[in-house]
Each structure stands twice: as C-alpha cells, then as structure tokens.
Design a protein around this motif. Structure first.
Motif, mmCIF file in Angstrom:
data_model
loop_
_atom_site.group_PDB
_atom_site.id
_atom_site.type_symbol
_atom_site.label_atom_id
_atom_site.label_comp_id
_atom_site.label_asym_id
_atom_site.label_seq_id
_atom_site.Cartn_x
_atom_site.Cartn_y
_atom_site.Cartn_z
ATOM 1 N N UNK A 3 0.836 -1.205 0.000
ATOM 2 C CA UNK A 3 0.000 0.000 0.000
ATOM 3 C C UNK A 3 0.865 1.248 0.000
ATOM 4 N N UNK A 4 1.923 1.239 0.807
ATOM 5 C CA UNK A 4 2.833 2.385 0.825
ATOM 6 C C UNK A 4 3.457 2.590 -0.550
ATOM 7 N N UNK A 5 3.910 1.509 -1.165
ATOM 8 C CA UNK A 5 4.554 1.611 -2.476
ATOM 9 C C UNK A 5 3.591 2.136 -3.531
ATOM 10 N N UNK A 6 2.314 1.809 -3.386
ATOM 11 C CA UNK A 6 1.319 2.258 -4.366
ATOM 12 C C UNK A 6 1.038 3.758 -4.239
ATOM 13 N N UNK A 7 1.138 4.290 -3.006
ATOM 14 C CA UNK A 7 0.697 5.661 -2.763
ATOM 15 C C UNK A 7 1.795 6.654 -2.392
ATOM 16 N N UNK A 8 3.014 6.173 -2.177
ATOM 17 C CA UNK A 8 4.093 7.081 -1.771
ATOM 18 C C UNK A 8 5.319 6.856 -2.644
ATOM 19 N N UNK A 9 6.117 7.899 -2.793
ATOM 20 C CA UNK A 9 7.351 7.715 -3.545
ATOM 21 C C UNK A 9 8.386 7.026 -2.642
ATOM 22 N N UNK A 10 9.336 6.318 -3.244
ATOM 23 C CA UNK A 10 10.296 5.524 -2.474
ATOM 24 C C UNK A 10 11.083 6.307 -1.424
ATOM 25 N N UNK A 11 11.409 7.552 -1.701
ATOM 26 C CA UNK A 11 12.168 8.347 -0.733
ATOM 27 C C UNK A 11 11.363 8.564 0.549
ATOM 28 N N UNK A 12 10.076 8.839 0.405
ATOM 29 C CA UNK A 12 9.234 9.050 1.581
ATOM 30 C C UNK A 12 9.037 7.751 2.359
ATOM 31 N N UNK A 13 8.929 6.632 1.652
ATOM 32 C CA UNK A 13 8.818 5.339 2.328
ATOM 33 C C UNK A 13 10.077 5.073 3.135
ATOM 34 N N UNK A 14 11.222 5.352 2.565
ATOM 35 C CA UNK A 14 12.491 5.127 3.269
ATOM 36 C C UNK A 14 12.570 5.974 4.532
#
Length: 55
Positions: A3-14
């Motif tokens: 869900x995070x990967x679908x809605x957020x860019x990778x930098x913000x997930x990190x």
C-alpha cells in the motif's frame, strides 16, 4: 508495504521506515492509546478527509 509503495514515492517510504522503532514496545498497548474511542467508521472518515485534503 504494498500500500505504501502504491501511494508514496520511495524516498518518503524510506524516511518513514527509518523512523519506525521496529521491534520495540508493545503494539497492543500502543494501539489502545492511538485508537481509543475510534471505530472503523470514524477512522474511514478521517482517512477520507485526509485524502481529500491532499488533492
């Protein structure tokens, strides 16, 4: 994570993952504090309001 990967860019997930205290604390106790007085319906409304504010 999907869900995070679908809605957020990778930098913000990190950044988010780096801030999480993985393996610490008692989630069940924390959950009671975080969601005290909440129902599924109230959480859905808060999520919808948040998503609407991001448009």
């Amino acid at each position: 994570m999907a869900i995070l990967e679908k809605h957020m860019d990778p930098a913000k997930i990190a950044i988010l993952v780096s801030m999480l205290p993985i393996g610490e604390g008692n989630y069940l106790a924390i959950r009671e504090q975080l969601f005290a007085g909440e129902t599924v319906d109230t959480l859905v409304e808060k999520i919808k309001a948040y998503q609407k504010s991001k448009l």
